[in-house]
Design a protein around this motif. Sequence first.
Motif: not given
Length: 446
Positions: A70-81, A114-120
């Motif tokens: 989290p924190g710079r999800t506008e750069w990248e995120g677990f779902a898109t990456a 880990r909580a952020a990654a677990a979402e998607g």
Amino acid sequence: MTDSYDLVIRGTVLLEGAFRPAQVAIVGDSVVRISDAADEDLEGAEVRVLADDELLLPGIVDTHVHINEPGRTEWEGFATATRAAAAGGVTTLIDMPLNSIPPTISVAALEVKRAAAAEGSAVDVGFWGGAVPDSLGTLEQLWDAGVFGFKAFLSPSGVDEFPHLSREQLFQALEEIAGFGGLLIVHAEDPAVLDRSANDGGVNYPHFVESRPPEAELDAIRSVIDGVRATGARAHILHLSSAAALPMLAAARAEGLPITVETCPHYLSLDEEHIPDGATQYKCCPPIRDAANQDALWQGLLDGTIDFIVTDHSPSTAERKFAGDGDFQVAWGGIAGLQLGLPAVWTAARSRGIPLERVVGWMSTATAAFAGLDGKGAIVEGGRADVVVFAPEAPLHVDAAKLLHRNPVSAYDGKDLRGVVRSTYLAGRIVDPTSDAHPGRLLSRS
């Protein structure tokens, strides 16, 4: 044998470093049988017969990925990456401890990540911890929590919340890590050399390269080697750009020092001479260097001085990537290449007469072994059923707007590559990178 399996894939398969006709039988998440008997058709609830132009490979394991959430999800995120990863044949990745906020420098921060990654997450995801000045003395807690090792910078990282280590702090980190058998992975550029080489920037790419000369890597790598020799800790050199460091690294390994080395697709497939003025989509640190240097990096792979290839997927928003109207000193540095790593490396290797078997070894088998991911990196009975259907001669024209990472910026935009990932299977099930399904697991160091 008349057993029925969940999935049987028939065709040409990479097995024990060589391609041969075979049938791969999968039950649940595992490969349970491999048969090359031409007169035997294994039965399965689903049978996939590969086309004549397709091969079956183990899933790519990418141990160097910046997801930023989290924190710079506008750069990248677990779902898109992770969707981009699946589209590129990557079934496992390990996330870097920056540029997320908070960075992964404590157990509490790891749990947030880990909580952020677990979402998607569409593929399996593990995590590196961070070694920064304030986390020294507490690294074993993160190790016990399951990180695969610790990343450190020896020069400014570009984000304030992840400061670099001095030479003295590098030795302190190595001594601490040696005490519990951990691993330090190092962004090796020396800040004193960078300070001496700093220039006024601008749109000229060779001028930018001059600001980050090979000496910066050489001096920093020398410090790492000295630290490993003094402490016995394991260390790994990240994203080697300068081939001038190879003799030093080869000598250290001949000495028996536990040092490993990686390089990246952009260093192997792009070169300084073909980067236009103002094309800041090519900016990364350390930089892409000239063609002679690239030739030497390939030789380092072939002779074993460089252990493997990873993408160092490091995206940002388009606004940051193109900030400064083409000024390489102003724009954010990082190459977004997660979806294109395999075809980019294969295209470059193919032009040099290097077989696909070697490429997969460098991008899957060796990376899985480095991370201690048993059952990944090869198609074997009892192994994880992470496999990829790849058409090595199919043409691939890169359109950045169609890539699946969050921001449509790519150093490969407009390039014509070879090799198309037709399907990616994670744990025996096909992954649709365009869907909202989240079949990926969160991995801890075993």
